[in-house]
Motif scaffolding. Sequence first.
Motif, PDB file in Angstrom:
ATOM      1  N   MET A  70      -5.455   6.159 -15.248  1.00  0.00           N
ATOM      2  CA  MET A  70      -4.568   5.394 -16.112  1.00  0.00           C
ATOM      3  C   MET A  70      -3.439   4.754 -15.303  1.00  0.00           C
ATOM      4  SD  MET A  70      -4.310   7.841 -19.445  1.00  0.00           S
ATOM      5  CE  MET A  70      -3.014   7.004 -20.327  1.00  0.00           C
ATOM      6  N   SER A  71      -2.830   5.546 -14.385  1.00  0.00           N
ATOM      7  CA  SER A  71      -1.762   4.989 -13.553  1.00  0.00           C
ATOM      8  C   SER A  71      -2.276   3.811 -12.743  1.00  0.00           C
ATOM      9  CB  SER A  71      -1.213   6.046 -12.583  1.00  0.00           C
ATOM     10  OG  SER A  71      -0.960   7.237 -13.232  1.00  0.00           O
ATOM     11  N   LEU A  72      -3.466   4.008 -12.158  1.00  0.00           N
ATOM     12  CA  LEU A  72      -4.041   2.979 -11.299  1.00  0.00           C
ATOM     13  C   LEU A  72      -4.287   1.707 -12.100  1.00  0.00           C
ATOM     14  CD1 LEU A  72      -4.958   2.923  -8.344  1.00  0.00           C
ATOM     15  CD2 LEU A  72      -7.274   3.283  -9.151  1.00  0.00           C
ATOM     16  N   ALA A  73      -4.879   1.859 -13.304  1.00  0.00           N
ATOM     17  CA  ALA A  73      -5.205   0.689 -14.121  1.00  0.00           C
ATOM     18  C   ALA A  73      -3.924  -0.090 -14.434  1.00  0.00           C
ATOM     19  CB  ALA A  73      -5.887   1.137 -15.406  1.00  0.00           C
ATOM     20  N   ILE A  74      -2.880   0.636 -14.832  1.00  0.00           N
ATOM     21  CA  ILE A  74      -1.631  -0.039 -15.194  1.00  0.00           C
ATOM     22  C   ILE A  74      -1.034  -0.748 -13.992  1.00  0.00           C
ATOM     23  CG2 ILE A  74       0.730   0.381 -15.915  1.00  0.00           C
ATOM     24  CD1 ILE A  74      -0.331   1.538 -18.194  1.00  0.00           C
ATOM     25  N   THR A  75      -1.048  -0.063 -12.829  1.00  0.00           N
ATOM     26  CA  THR A  75      -0.481  -0.688 -11.637  1.00  0.00           C
ATOM     27  C   THR A  75      -1.214  -1.977 -11.307  1.00  0.00           C
ATOM     28  OG1 THR A  75      -0.171   1.545 -10.852  1.00  0.00           O
ATOM     29  CG2 THR A  75       0.259  -0.218  -9.300  1.00  0.00           C
ATOM     30  N   ALA A 128       9.998  -6.920 -14.672  1.00  0.00           N
ATOM     31  CA  ALA A 128       8.663  -6.497 -14.247  1.00  0.00           C
ATOM     32  C   ALA A 128       8.732  -5.221 -13.435  1.00  0.00           C
ATOM     33  CB  ALA A 128       8.001  -7.618 -13.444  1.00  0.00           C
ATOM     34  N   VAL A 129       9.673  -5.180 -12.468  1.00  0.00           N
ATOM     35  CA  VAL A 129       9.773  -3.991 -11.621  1.00  0.00           C
ATOM     36  C   VAL A 129      10.101  -2.765 -12.455  1.00  0.00           C
ATOM     37  CG1 VAL A 129      11.148  -2.903  -9.838  1.00  0.00           C
ATOM     38  CG2 VAL A 129      10.375  -5.236  -9.547  1.00  0.00           C
ATOM     39  N   ALA A 130      11.116  -2.908 -13.327  1.00  0.00           N
ATOM     40  CA  ALA A 130      11.505  -1.765 -14.154  1.00  0.00           C
ATOM     41  C   ALA A 130      10.357  -1.337 -15.053  1.00  0.00           C
ATOM     42  CB  ALA A 130      12.735  -2.124 -14.982  1.00  0.00           C
ATOM     43  N   LEU A 131       9.631  -2.312 -15.563  1.00  0.00           N
ATOM     44  CA  LEU A 131       8.516  -2.015 -16.465  1.00  0.00           C
ATOM     45  C   LEU A 131       7.442  -1.206 -15.741  1.00  0.00           C
ATOM     46  CD1 LEU A 131       7.996  -2.785 -19.401  1.00  0.00           C
ATOM     47  CD2 LEU A 131       6.587  -4.649 -18.600  1.00  0.00           C
ATOM     48  N   ILE A 132       7.115  -1.603 -14.525  1.00  0.00           N
ATOM     49  CA  ILE A 132       6.094  -0.873 -13.770  1.00  0.00           C
ATOM     50  C   ILE A 132       6.521   0.570 -13.551  1.00  0.00           C
ATOM     51  CG2 ILE A 132       4.957  -0.668 -11.540  1.00  0.00           C
ATOM     52  CD1 ILE A 132       4.910  -3.595 -11.311  1.00  0.00           C
ATOM     53  N   PHE A 133       7.739   0.740 -13.014  1.00  0.00           N
ATOM     54  CA  PHE A 133       8.169   2.099 -12.699  1.00  0.00           C
ATOM     55  C   PHE A 133       8.253   2.952 -13.956  1.00  0.00           C
ATOM     56  CE2 PHE A 133       9.478   0.362  -8.618  1.00  0.00           C
ATOM     57  CZ  PHE A 133       9.124   1.403  -7.789  1.00  0.00           C
ATOM     58  N   ARG A 134       8.765   2.363 -15.026  1.00  0.00           N
ATOM     59  CA  ARG A 134       8.927   3.118 -16.261  1.00  0.00           C
ATOM     60  C   ARG A 134       7.575   3.511 -16.837  1.00  0.00           C
ATOM     61  NH1 ARG A 134      10.207   6.261 -18.172  1.00  0.00           N
ATOM     62  NH2 ARG A 134      10.275   5.784 -20.363  1.00  0.00           N
ATOM     63  N   THR A 135       6.626   2.573 -16.871  1.00  0.00           N
ATOM     64  CA  THR A 135       5.330   2.890 -17.467  1.00  0.00           C
ATOM     65  C   THR A 135       4.639   3.991 -16.678  1.00  0.00           C
ATOM     66  OG1 THR A 135       5.238   0.537 -17.892  1.00  0.00           O
ATOM     67  CG2 THR A 135       3.309   1.806 -18.454  1.00  0.00           C
ATOM     68  N   LEU A 136       4.704   3.885 -15.355  1.00  0.00           N
ATOM     69  CA  LEU A 136       4.044   4.900 -14.544  1.00  0.00           C
ATOM     70  C   LEU A 136       4.651   6.268 -14.777  1.00  0.00           C
ATOM     71  CD1 LEU A 136       3.379   3.054 -11.198  1.00  0.00           C
ATOM     72  CD2 LEU A 136       1.786   3.715 -12.965  1.00  0.00           C
ATOM     73  N   GLY A 163       0.818  -1.217   0.000  1.00  0.00           N
ATOM     74  CA  GLY A 163       0.000   0.000   0.000  1.00  0.00           C
ATOM     75  C   GLY A 163       0.841   1.252   0.000  1.00  0.00           C
ATOM     76  N   ILE A 164       1.882   1.272   0.854  1.00  0.00           N
ATOM     77  CA  ILE A 164       2.738   2.463   0.918  1.00  0.00           C
ATOM     78  C   ILE A 164       3.460   2.671  -0.408  1.00  0.00           C
ATOM     79  CG2 ILE A 164       4.787   3.427   2.006  1.00  0.00           C
ATOM     80  CD1 ILE A 164       3.852   2.349   4.621  1.00  0.00           C
ATOM     81  N   VAL A 165       3.984   1.566  -0.971  1.00  0.00           N
ATOM     82  CA  VAL A 165       4.729   1.704  -2.223  1.00  0.00           C
ATOM     83  C   VAL A 165       3.798   2.138  -3.360  1.00  0.00           C
ATOM     84  CG1 VAL A 165       6.081   0.447  -3.936  1.00  0.00           C
ATOM     85  CG2 VAL A 165       6.521   0.109  -1.537  1.00  0.00           C
ATOM     86  N   MET A 166       2.539   1.657  -3.312  1.00  0.00           N
ATOM     87  CA  MET A 166       1.588   2.026  -4.359  1.00  0.00           C
ATOM     88  C   MET A 166       1.344   3.529  -4.397  1.00  0.00           C
ATOM     89  SD  MET A 166      -0.444  -0.499  -6.036  1.00  0.00           S
ATOM     90  CE  MET A 166      -2.169  -0.163  -5.722  1.00  0.00           C
ATOM     91  N   THR A 167       1.463   4.206  -3.249  1.00  0.00           N
ATOM     92  CA  THR A 167       1.201   5.644  -3.270  1.00  0.00           C
ATOM     93  C   THR A 167       2.223   6.391  -4.106  1.00  0.00           C
ATOM     94  OG1 THR A 167       2.444   5.905  -1.239  1.00  0.00           O
ATOM     95  CG2 THR A 167       0.073   5.746  -1.034  1.00  0.00           C
ATOM     96  N   SER A 168       3.345   5.732  -4.423  1.00  0.00           N
ATOM     97  CA  SER A 168       4.344   6.430  -5.236  1.00  0.00           C
ATOM     98  C   SER A 168       3.850   6.608  -6.665  1.00  0.00           C
ATOM     99  CB  SER A 168       5.663   5.666  -5.233  1.00  0.00           C
ATOM    100  OG  SER A 168       5.509   4.446  -5.912  1.00  0.00           O
ATOM    101  N   MET A 169       2.736   5.962  -7.017  1.00  0.00           N
ATOM    102  CA  MET A 169       2.232   6.157  -8.375  1.00  0.00           C
ATOM    103  C   MET A 169       1.310   7.368  -8.452  1.00  0.00           C
ATOM    104  SD  MET A 169      -0.835   3.511  -8.609  1.00  0.00           S
ATOM    105  CE  MET A 169      -2.287   4.029  -7.754  1.00  0.00           C
ATOM    106  N   PHE A 170       1.012   8.006  -7.302  1.00  0.00           N
ATOM    107  CA  PHE A 170       0.199   9.220  -7.361  1.00  0.00           C
ATOM    108  C   PHE A 170       1.002  10.290  -8.076  1.00  0.00           C
ATOM    109  CE2 PHE A 170      -2.632   8.528  -3.364  1.00  0.00           C
ATOM    110  CZ  PHE A 170      -2.931   7.257  -3.830  1.00  0.00           C
ATOM    111  N   PRO A 171       0.538  10.775  -9.218  1.00  0.00           N
ATOM    112  CA  PRO A 171       1.319  11.795  -9.913  1.00  0.00           C
ATOM    113  C   PRO A 171       1.325  13.092  -9.106  1.00  0.00           C
ATOM    114  CG  PRO A 171      -0.419  10.882 -11.307  1.00  0.00           C
ATOM    115  CD  PRO A 171      -0.684  10.430  -9.925  1.00  0.00           C
ATOM    116  N   ALA A 172       2.515  13.708  -9.025  1.00  0.00           N
ATOM    117  CA  ALA A 172       2.615  14.985  -8.318  1.00  0.00           C
ATOM    118  C   ALA A 172       1.658  16.009  -8.943  1.00  0.00           C
ATOM    119  CB  ALA A 172       4.041  15.500  -8.359  1.00  0.00           C
ATOM    120  N   LEU A 173       1.421  15.821 -10.244  1.00  0.00           N
ATOM    121  CA  LEU A 173       0.532  16.735 -10.958  1.00  0.00           C
ATOM    122  C   LEU A 173      -0.878  16.743 -10.390  1.00  0.00           C
ATOM    123  CD1 LEU A 173       1.440  16.215 -14.593  1.00  0.00           C
ATOM    124  CD2 LEU A 173       0.107  18.149 -13.868  1.00  0.00           C
TER     125      LEU A 173
END
Lengths: 306, 373
Positions: free
Chosen positions: B357-362, B299-307, A112-122
Motif C-alpha cells: 500500500m505504501s509503495l502504491a501510494i508513493t 504535495a510533499v506534505a500529502l505524501i509524508f502524511r499519507t504514508l 531512491g534513498i528518500v524513498m526508503t523512508s516509506m519502509f514501515p518500521a513494522l
Amino acid sequence: MRRQRHGIPMRIAVVVGTALLVINGTFPLVWMMLTSLKEENELIRIPITYWPEAITFRNYVQVFDQLPFARFMLNSAVVSVSATVACVLIAALAGYALGRLNMPYRRALLTGIVMTSMFPALVLLVPLYRMFLGMDVPLLSPLVAFLHDLGMTFMPTEVRTPNLLNTYWALIIPYVALSLPIATLILTSFFQLIPRDLESAALVDGCTRVEALFKVIAPVSAPGVVTAAIIIFVNSWNEFLLALTFNTAQNMRTVPVGITMYQGEFAFPWATISAAITVGVLPLVALILLFQQKIIAGLTAGGVKG
Amino acid sequence: MALTTPHAYRRPGFWRRLRSGNPTEAQLGLILLIPAALVLALVMFWPIAQVLWQSLHFERLNVPARGRPFIGLEHYQRMLWGSDMTWDVRHLLGWRLLAFAGAAGLWWGAARGLARWRTALVWTVIAVLVAGLWMGYHPGEAGRWNDARFWNAFSITLIITVASVAGSFLVGLPLALLANVESRWRWLVRIALLIPWAMPRVLVGVMFAWLFNYTNGVVNDLLGRVGIAGPLWLSRAEPAVWAANITIVWATSAFVGLILLAGLQSIDESLYEAAMVDGASRWQRFWAITLPLLRPSIAVALIFRTLTAIQTFDIPYAMTQGGPGRTLETLGIYVSNTTNSLNLGYAAALAVALFGMSLAITVLYLRWIYAED
C-alpha cells in the motif's frame, strides 16, 4: 507575508487565531504538567479541578521509585546520541556526494534513498529481530562449516552473529537506518546552498578535494549538520515499536517504552504517568526552545524544493 | 627529435585514478555513498527481501513440529479472498455490482478516448475503496471469505488515512497562514507548532487517553460546561474512531503547517501587490495566488502524511490497544498482534500488504509530481 495594514476585524481575527494556535499546541502538555502536580485522589474527583488544589511533587518521586526511570533516560540518551552521531556522519558523506559532486544519476540516487523512508518500521520488525537474535553470516558460515567438516577441527563448528537483543546496538543500528533518508535529504539541500566558488578557491590554492572537504566545506556546513542532528535525535528519542520489541529487559528500556510500563492491567496511575511524561519530554522541549528556527529550517528543507 | 610520445595518450584508468589519491568527482561520490548504501542494504533492503520470502512460508513458532514449509501464495489467498472462496452471485451484489458497473463505464470511456487511462484507473480504485468503506468489504458471517479481521483492519486504516490526512490539512493550512503573520509572538507560535511534532506518538496517545477520559477527562468537562453530554470516548466504537482521529490530527497538523509555512514564505510578495492593484479581494488572492503556488508544498506534505497514516500504529495502540473490540485495530496493529501470537508467516504476508500500500501510494504521488513538472 507583509501585507497592507489590516482592518480592525482582521486584526482581531489574527489575534484570536494565534491565541487558539498557541493553546492548541501547548494545552495537552500543560494539562499533563498540571495533572502531575495534583494528588492522586484529586484526579478522581468530580467535577474535575483545573488548577491543582495542593501542589505536590510526590508523583515525581513516585516516577523514580517505581521503575528505574533515571536508567530509562540514560538508555534513551545513549542510544539517541550514538545514533545521531553515526547517522550525521554517514548522511553528511552521502549528502556531500549527492549535493556537490558531478555524479551520474544523482537525482535518481537521492530519490531512491528518500524513498526508503516509506519502509514501515513494522515491516522490518521480524527480520531485524531474527538478525539481532543471531544468524548465520552469508558465505562465511557455510565456508567455516565446510572447512570444519573437511577435518580442520581448529575451525569453530558454526559462526553466527552475536545476540544483540537487549543491548544498545539493537536500537542504534535501526535508528541510524530509519533516520538516514531524511538526514541525507536535509544535508544534500544544505550542501547545495554552499557556493561552489568557496571550494574552487581552495582547489586553486592547492588543496585536494578531500582536504577541501574537511577544511572548507565542513565548517560552513555546521548549521545544516546541527539541524539534521536535532531531527535524528528527536526521531530516535521518540521511537517506540522497535524499542518495545528488541529491548525487553527492565534496565534496557527507553523512555517512551518505560512510560507505558507504569500502567497496570486495569489501573491507570494518571498522576505518576503524567509526571513521567513531563520528565520524559523535557529534553525535547529544551531542544525546541533552544533551536526552534534550525528545526523548522530542517523540516522544510525537503518542502521548499518540491 | 622524437616529439611523438611512445604511446598515445590515455586517460588514466578508473583504478589508477583512484589510487593516485585524486579521484574524479564521480569516483569520490561513489566512495562517499558506500556507508549509506551498506546501512540501507543491511537494515532496509535485506529485511524487506526476507519478509517477502517469509510470507511464502508457513511458520508458527507455537507449532514448531510443522517446521517452515514453503506454501506459495496461500497466505495472500487467505488474506484477500480466502482459500475456500467460491464465486457466488451474492458476492457480486451490493457495492461490488455498483463499483464494477461504474468502473466498467470509465474503462469503456477510456477505450473510446473520452477519458484518460490513468483517470479511469485512479477513479476505479477510489470507487472501490469508498464503496467498500461504506458498505463493507467482507461478506460477513454468511459469506465464505476468510480473513474478516484483515478487511476490518484495512477499513479502519483507510478511514484513519482519509479522515486524518484531510483533517491535518484543514487544521494545518490555517496554522501555516497564522504562523506566517509577522508579530511579536512569532517565537511562541513556532513553539506551539513544534511541540506536537516533537512529542513521541505513544505519549501523545497516552496523553489524549487521559484528556478523553469519560469521568475525569478535560474534554468531557468542557463539553459538559456547554451542555453537551460527552460520550464514552474510548469504550464505544464510533467515538473511539473520532477520538483517535482527533489525536492523530493534533499530532500531525503541526507538521503539515510547518511544510506549508515554508511554501508560503517562498511566494513572491510582489504578486500580492500586483493583485491588489488590480483590485482582487482577499479570497480571490488566496484562491488565485496562494493555493496554486502552494501546490509543491502541499504535495510533499500529502505524501509524508499519507504514508505515515497508512502505517498508523502508536496512537491507537497507546489509546486503546486497538480496541474497543477491534474497532481501532489498524493494519499496523494487526501485523504486530499477529507477530505476538507467533504466526510469523502470516504476519509477514500482512506486512507485505502494508508495504505494498505504501509503495502504491508513493508511486502514484511521484508520478503526479513529475507530471506537474
